[in-house]
Design an enzyme around this catalytic site. Structure first.
Site: not given
Ligand code: NAG
Ligand code: NAG
Ligand code: NAG
Ligand code: NAG
Ligand code: NAG
Length: 467
Positions: A143, A351
Site C-alpha cells: 500500500d 495509488d
C-alpha cells in the site's frame, strides 16, 4: 523536429473496419492482441526475482491469482472493482483536499502525515515476507496510500482476528521480537499522529508501558495492537534487523484472508523510510500484466536509471504520505485528446492500493468516447452507462488503441495493451469528480511498468515492460 506523419491502413474484416495506424516514427497506435491475453491462466507463472547490488527485491503477486500463497477466492467482478475503487478514491480525495499542494504551512506547525489508512478491499497485490527469527512467512498487502505496516499476532481469538490461511505470527516464538516502549522516540513520533489515538493509552496488550497503535481504514476495517520491533527478511539473506510494525491483537471490519499490510507511503513508519539509511528511501515495484504473473517489489534505486522516464512528484502539504504527479495529457490510438489544462489541475495521487484510474469529468468523458470510437468494431455489453465493457466472445484477437498518459516534464507513458487499459474486457477508467478536482492512478494502469519512487529526488520513474 519534424511533426509525426501518420500512416493508416484500413482493413475490412467481416464487414467491420479496423484501422491499424502507425506514427511516422514507426510506433503503432493500435495493437492486435489475442483474446487469450485477457484471460488469467490457472497456473502461476513464476519468474525469478534476483536482487541487484544495493537493492533488495521480493516477488509480488496478485492476491486473487494462483501465485498467492494465501489465495483469496473472492475475485471481484468489474462492477465490484469499480465500486471498491470509487470508495477508496472518494476516501483518499476527501482526506487530500485539492489545492493543498500550494498552501503555505502555518508557522511553527509540525508537518505530520495526518492520515493513516485507506480502504483495504481495493488492494490487490501482495508480497510474502519473513517475519521474526526463525522467519515466518507472512503475506501482506502492498500500500502506497498508507504507511504503518502490521500483521495479525497470536494470541488472538476468532472474534479479534479474522481467519487467515497462514498461521498467525506469534511473537512469543521469535527470539528477535521486542515491543516498542511507550517512552521511546519511535513511539512519540507515532503518537504525534493524535487523530488516531496511537500511543500508550491504546495498548492492545493491556500493558501500559508498551507503545500501542491503532489504524482505521475507510470501509470499516481496523487494526490495533502493539507497535513492535522485529527482524524482517525481505529476500533470502536480506534481513532488516529493526523493522517497526504493528502486532495486531484486535482487527475488525471486512478483511479478507491477507496476513497484514506493508505501508509504503511517505512517513517515518513506512518501510522505505525506515530503511532509508541502507536503501536511500527509494523503492520500486512492477505489477504483472495478469493475475497469474509475478512482479517484484524492490527497495533501493538502480545505480543506472537511464532506462526510466521521470516526472516530478509534488508533496501534498497536509497529506505528505501520498505520492502525487501532474497529468498533462492523454492520447488514445495516437490522437491527443483536447483537454482544457484546468481540468487536470489538482494532481493525480499514485495509488497502487486502488484498482481503476479515476479522472475528472472532462478528461474521463473524452477518453471514454475516443476509446469507444476506436473500439466501435466490437459489441458493447449492455450495462451501466458508466461502464465500457466489450463482449469479445467469438473473437480470437482484438485491435485495441494504445492509451498514453503524459506527465509534467513531457514524459509520455504508453499503458500496456491490453492489460493496462482493459480489466475483464472493460475500460479501466472512471470519473473522480468535477474538473480540477484531481484523481488517482490505479494499479491496472501501472501493470508491466516498473515504477520507481525516488522520494528524496522528488520524482517518479517509469520503465516499460519490466515484468
Ligand atoms: C476474545 O478475546 C478478547 C480479549 O482477550 C475477549 O474480550 C473476548 O471475550 C474473546 N472472545 C471470545 C469469543 O472468546
Ligand atoms: C503482553 O506483553 C507481555 C510483555 O511483553 C507479555 O508477557 C504478554 O504475554 C503479552 N500478553 C498478550 C496477551 O499478548
Ligand atoms: C546506463 O545504461 C545504459 C543502457 O541501459 C547505457 O547505455 C549507459 O552507458 C549506462 N550508463 C552508465 C553511466 O553506466
Ligand atoms: C456475448 O456474445 C455472445 C455471442 O454473440 C452471446 O451469445 C452472449 O450472450 C453475449 N454475452 C453478453 C454478456 O452480452
Ligand atoms: C486475428 O484473427 C483473425 C481471424 O481469427 C486472423 O485471420 C488473423 O490472422 C489474426 N491476426 C493476428 C495478428 O493474429
Amino acid at each position: 523536429m519534424a511533426s509525426p506523419v501518420f500512416l493508416c491502413i484500413l482493413l475490412v474484416i467481416f464487414g467491420s473496419y479496423l484501422s491499424i495506424c502507425a506514427a511516422g516514427d514507426g510506433k503503432q497506435s493500435f495493437v492486435v492482441v489475442s483474446t487469450r491475453s485477457f484471460q488469467t491462466e490457472d497456473v502461476c507463472s513464476t519468474s525469478t526475482v534476483t536482487s541487484w547490488p544495493n537493492r533488495a527485491a521480493a516477488p509480488l503477486v496478485h492476491r486473487h491469482g494462483p501465485c498467492a500463497k494465501s489465495q483469496s477466492t473472492d475475485k471481484p467482478s468489474f462492477t465490484e472493482a469499480l465500486h471498491r475503487s470509487r470508495v477508496r478514491a472518494d476516501y483518499i480525495m476527501s482526506k487530500a483536499p485539492r489545492g493543498t499542494t500550494v498552501q503555505e504551512q502555518d508557522e511553527g506547525k509540525v508537518s505530520i502525515p495526518a492520515y493513516l489508512g485507506t480502504s483495504v478491499d481495493s488492494q490487490e497485490y501482495v508480497v510474502t515476507l519473513g517475519l521474526g527469527t526463525p522467519a515466518v512467512e507472512q503475506v501482506v498487502l502492498l500500500d502506497t496510500g498508507s504507511y504503518l505496516s502490521w500483521v495479525q499476532c497470536a494470541p488472538c481469538n476468532s472474534s479479534d482476528c479474522y481467519p487467515q490461511k497462514d498461521p498467525l505470527f506469534d511473537p512469543r516464538k521469535s527470539s528477535t521480537y521486542a515491543p516498542i516502549s511507550c517512552g521511546s522516540d519511535v513511539c512519540k513520533i507515532l503518537q504525534s499522529d493524535d487523530k488516531l489515538n496511537n500511543g500508550c493509552s491504546m495498548n492492545g496488550n493491556g500493558t501500559q508501558s508498551q507503545c500501542g497503535y491503532r489504524v482505521e481504514y475507510g470501509g470499516g476495517s481496523k487494526t490495533s495492537g502493539v507497535y513492535s520491533n522485529e527482524a524482517l527478511t525481505l529476500a533470502p539473506g536480506i534481513v532488516i534487523k529493526d523493522f517497526h510494525f504493528g502486532c495486531g491483537y484486535k482487527q475488525g471490519g471486512p478483511n479478507d484472508k491477507f496476513d497484514g499490510l506493508l505501508g509504503l507511503g511517505r512517513a517515518p513508519e513506512s518501510l522505505p523510510v525506515q530503511t532509508s539509511a541502507v536503501y536511500g528511501g527509494s523503492f520500486s515495484y512492477c505489477l504483472p500484466p495478469v493475475s497469474s504473473g509475478t512482479g517484484f517489489l524492490a527497495l533501493g534505486a538502480p545505480s543506472n536509471t537511464s532506462a526510466f522516464s521521470f516526472t516530478s512528484m509534488t508533496p501534498l502539504m497536509d497529506y505528505a504520505t501520498f505520492y502525487v504527479v501532474e497529468l498533462t495529457g492523454i492520447s488514445v490510438g495516437g490522437k491527443q485528446l483536447h483537454i482544457p489544462r484546468k481540468a487536470l489541475e489538482g494532481g493525480m495521487i499514485v495509488d497502487c492500493g486502488n484498482i481503476i484510474t479515476q479522472l475528472p469529468t472532462t478528461p474521463h468523458a473524452k477518453l471514454q468516447s475516443a476509446f469507444r470510437a476506436a473500439m466501435a468494431a466490437y459489441p458493447l455489453v449492455p450495462s451501466d452507462p458508466d461502464e465500457t465493457c466489450y463482449n469479445f466472445t467469438g473473437y480470437s484477437n482484438v485491435t485495441v488503441p494504445k492509451v498514453a498518459l503524459t506527465f509534467s516534464g513531457g514524459v509520455t507513458i504508453d499503458l500496456d495493451v491490453p492489460n493496462g487499459v482493459l480489466l475483464d474486457g472493460c475500460l479501466a477508467f472512471a470519473e473522480s469528480g468535477p474538473d480540477g478536482y484531481g484523481g488517482t492512478i490505479g494499479n491496472v494502469q501501472m501493470r508491466t511498468s516498473e515504477m520507481l519512487y525516488d522520494v528524496r529526488g522528488g520524482r517518479l520513474g517509469f520503465r516499460a515492460g519490466a515484468c
